[in-house]
Design a protein around this motif. Structure first.
Motif, mmCIF file in Angstrom:
data_model
loop_
_atom_site.group_PDB
_atom_site.id
_atom_site.type_symbol
_atom_site.label_atom_id
_atom_site.label_comp_id
_atom_site.label_asym_id
_atom_site.label_seq_id
_atom_site.Cartn_x
_atom_site.Cartn_y
_atom_site.Cartn_z
ATOM 1 N N ASP A 16 -5.728 0.958 8.153
ATOM 2 C CA ASP A 16 -6.486 0.739 9.403
ATOM 3 C C ASP A 16 -7.996 0.750 9.197
ATOM 4 O OD1 ASP A 16 -4.072 2.739 11.309
ATOM 5 O OD2 ASP A 16 -3.995 0.719 10.438
ATOM 6 N N SER A 17 -8.503 1.776 8.532
ATOM 7 C CA SER A 17 -9.972 1.896 8.425
ATOM 8 C C SER A 17 -10.537 0.784 7.561
ATOM 9 C CB SER A 17 -10.369 3.257 7.835
ATOM 10 O OG SER A 17 -9.853 3.363 6.510
ATOM 11 N N TYR A 18 -9.772 0.357 6.543
ATOM 12 C CA TYR A 18 -10.254 -0.741 5.694
ATOM 13 C C TYR A 18 -10.303 -2.036 6.522
ATOM 14 C CZ TYR A 18 -8.633 2.589 2.104
ATOM 15 O OH TYR A 18 -8.395 3.704 1.335
ATOM 16 N N ASN A 25 -8.609 7.097 -0.544
ATOM 17 C CA ASN A 25 -7.498 8.048 -0.319
ATOM 18 C C ASN A 25 -6.782 7.862 1.011
ATOM 19 O OD1 ASN A 25 -7.816 9.961 -2.732
ATOM 20 N ND2 ASN A 25 -9.911 9.849 -1.928
ATOM 21 N N GLU A 26 -7.092 6.804 1.738
ATOM 22 C CA GLU A 26 -6.465 6.601 3.056
ATOM 23 C C GLU A 26 -4.963 6.360 2.885
ATOM 24 O OE1 GLU A 26 -10.079 6.852 5.331
ATOM 25 O OE2 GLU A 26 -7.938 7.022 5.793
ATOM 26 N N LYS A 27 -4.155 6.852 3.874
ATOM 27 C CA LYS A 27 -2.706 6.620 3.803
ATOM 28 C C LYS A 27 -2.308 5.300 4.480
ATOM 29 C CE LYS A 27 -2.106 10.459 1.657
ATOM 30 N NZ LYS A 27 -2.257 10.256 0.178
ATOM 31 N N THR A 28 -3.206 4.801 5.343
ATOM 32 C CA THR A 28 -2.919 3.488 5.962
ATOM 33 C C THR A 28 -4.144 2.585 5.768
ATOM 34 O OG1 THR A 28 -3.959 3.909 8.108
ATOM 35 C CG2 THR A 28 -1.678 4.726 7.803
ATOM 36 N N TRP A 69 0.839 -1.209 0.000
ATOM 37 C CA TRP A 69 0.000 0.000 0.000
ATOM 38 C C TRP A 69 0.871 1.256 0.000
ATOM 39 C CZ3 TRP A 69 -4.858 1.098 -1.111
ATOM 40 C CH2 TRP A 69 -5.403 2.348 -0.739
ATOM 41 N N ASP A 113 -13.295 5.127 1.365
ATOM 42 C CA ASP A 113 -12.525 6.210 0.745
ATOM 43 C C ASP A 113 -11.169 5.674 0.279
ATOM 44 O OD1 ASP A 113 -11.272 9.482 1.898
ATOM 45 O OD2 ASP A 113 -11.072 8.370 0.001
#
Ligand code: HDL
Ligand code: ZN
Length: 442
Positions: A131-133, A126-129, A97, A124
């Protein structure tokens, strides 16, 4: 409901609507239902680390297409292959990623696919990590998630690939006797070693209780036929499949001394094709994969090679009672294969396979096939290995098929031919479902 006449103005929207609303039979994937184990925790927190049902962001990002691409950016001289393979799946996913999606523009088809699937899930991109996924996927139940992905992707039937010479796969089938099949999935008996490496296949079959000998004797042929029949019954498989290297040819020349190749050909002619004929099953042959060219990349280390279309012609000519589902891996083989399909009704060509599954090539190949074959071919299969990939592989392919089909209908309208929406829906149903189903039933 009243039928709608096609016009130059409405044709694009009618084609788009027909493609979006036609349930897809995905006739070649590497997907599995949860009964084959899932390496991602389900609601009960149960994980089966060797599970075959791959899904979720970490499995998606460690798809072997992306592994190959990340090693182009961070080469093995910086991150040795062994160090990568020692990482956990989540560590590998984080590396991919960061490297391909954050530090670089994710412009490749495999990268864009990840963004499409995230967007289709309402996440979204555009996440940089990750975690949310990961939080999102931790709340999904694998079985319910399959239904959601099938609904979002428009796929209503998933055809598996079941390589019985893989121990994990075989043991799961043998241990599953009392569990019914999952109606969403159809099985396929995948038997590459029998044709690609008969000596090894013979040894393994013998270990499993089939009296197959090192040489392709009459007894060996009979026992391989018994093996095929027992596994076709166990799996309720809808076809038999093999992948073959670019140099595969048929028939072998009279001076061939390669005993393994001769044995493979004997098994094809005396075991595989007779069983397929007897059961009216197609044989799917996927030709042009040169395996493990870069072995340290594992599944990502395979290569394409131009193959010999005359082998397909000879096969269809010599075995008119057999049905062949054929796809070839090299772009250079596509036109000749298309022309071959014009000669043989027992040849159904399918898909834009693997390194051809890119919009520029899907569109080129689909246009050529429409012009040479009308609607008598199967334009695409997903080849998905991770469930979530259905959410991008099909939308991306539908867009290509839509552009090609729309132009062809426009060409027809210019001749003065009258066309209606129901005719477009019939054509799309053939391309995305019925050509495959009718070929199986033929
Ligand atoms: O042999 C096959 O079925 C190929 O599709 C391979 O699985 C390949 O690794 C792949 O995943 N292609 O998309
Ligand atoms: Zn495949």
């Amino acid at each position: 409901m009243e039928d709608i006449n096609l016009t130059l103005e409405n044709v694009a929207s009618i084609v788009q609507h027909a493609l979006l609303h036609q349930p897809i039979t995905d006739m070649h994937t590497h997907l599995y239902p949860p009964t084959f184990g899932t390496p991602v925790p389900n609601r009960t927190g149960h994980t089966d680390t060797s599970g075959l049902m791959l899904w979720g962001i970490d499995q998606t990002l460690t798809y072997h297409y992306l592994v190959a691409e990340v090693f182009r950016v961070v080469p093995a001289t910086q991150l040795p292959f062994e160090a990568f393979w020692k990482m956990t799946v989540t560590q590998q996913a984080d590396h991919i990623w960061k490297t391909l999606f954050v530090q670089r523009t994710p412009i490749s088809e495999a990268c864009r696919g990840v963004l499409t699937l995230l967007e289709r899930l309402g996440l979204d991109p555009n996440e940089k990590t990750l975690d949310s996924y990961r939080r999102f996927f931790s709340q999904q139940n694998p079985d319910d998630y399959i239904n959601r992905v099938m609904e979002l992707s428009g796929v209503n039937s998933i055809t598996m690939t079941n390589p019985v010479f893989d121990d994990n796969e075989r043991q799961r089938w043998l241990g599953m006797a009392n569990r019914g099949p999952d109606a969403r999935f159809k099985a396929v008996l995948r038997i590459d070693p029998i044709l690609r490496d008969y000596p090894t296949a013979a040894r393994r079959l013998h270990e499993w209780g089939y009296a197959v000998e090192p040489q392709p004797s009459a007894q060996s042929m009979a026992e391989v036929r018994r093996f095929l029949g027992e596994w076709l019954d166990r799996q309720q498989a809808i076809y038999i499949a093999i992948s073959l290297p670019p140099e595969w040819t048929y028939p072998l020349g009279p001076g061939t001394t390669d005993a393994a190749a001769l044995a493979g050909q004997t098994m094809l002619e005396q075991a595989v094709l007779p069983v397929c004929r007897q059961r009216k099953l197609p044989l799917a042959m996927m030709i042009g994969s040169r395996l493990r060219v870069q072995p340290q990349l594992r599944d990502a280390g395979d290569m394409v090679g131009r193959a010999d279309v005359s082998a397909v012609v000879n096969l269809c000519l010599r075995h008119p009672e057999n049905k062949f589902l054929i796809t070839m891996l090299a772009r250079e083989n596509q036109h000749e294969l298309c022309v071959a399909a014009r000669k043989f009704g027992n040849l159904m060509i399918f898909g834009c396979w693997w390194f051809l599954n890119n919009p520029s090539l899907i569109e080129e190949i689909t246009r050529m096939r429409l012009e040479l074959l009308g609607t008598s071919f199967i334009p695409q299969h997903s080849d998905a290995r991770v469930l979530d990939q259905l959410l991008y592989k099909w939308p991306h392919s539908r867009a290509c098929i839509q552009r090609a089909l729309t132009d062809k209908y426009r060409d027809l309208l210019h001749t003065g031919l009258r066309l209606t929406q129901s005719q477009v829906q019939r054509d799309v149903r053939l391309l995305l479902a019925d050509n495959f189903k009718d070929f199986l039933a033929r």
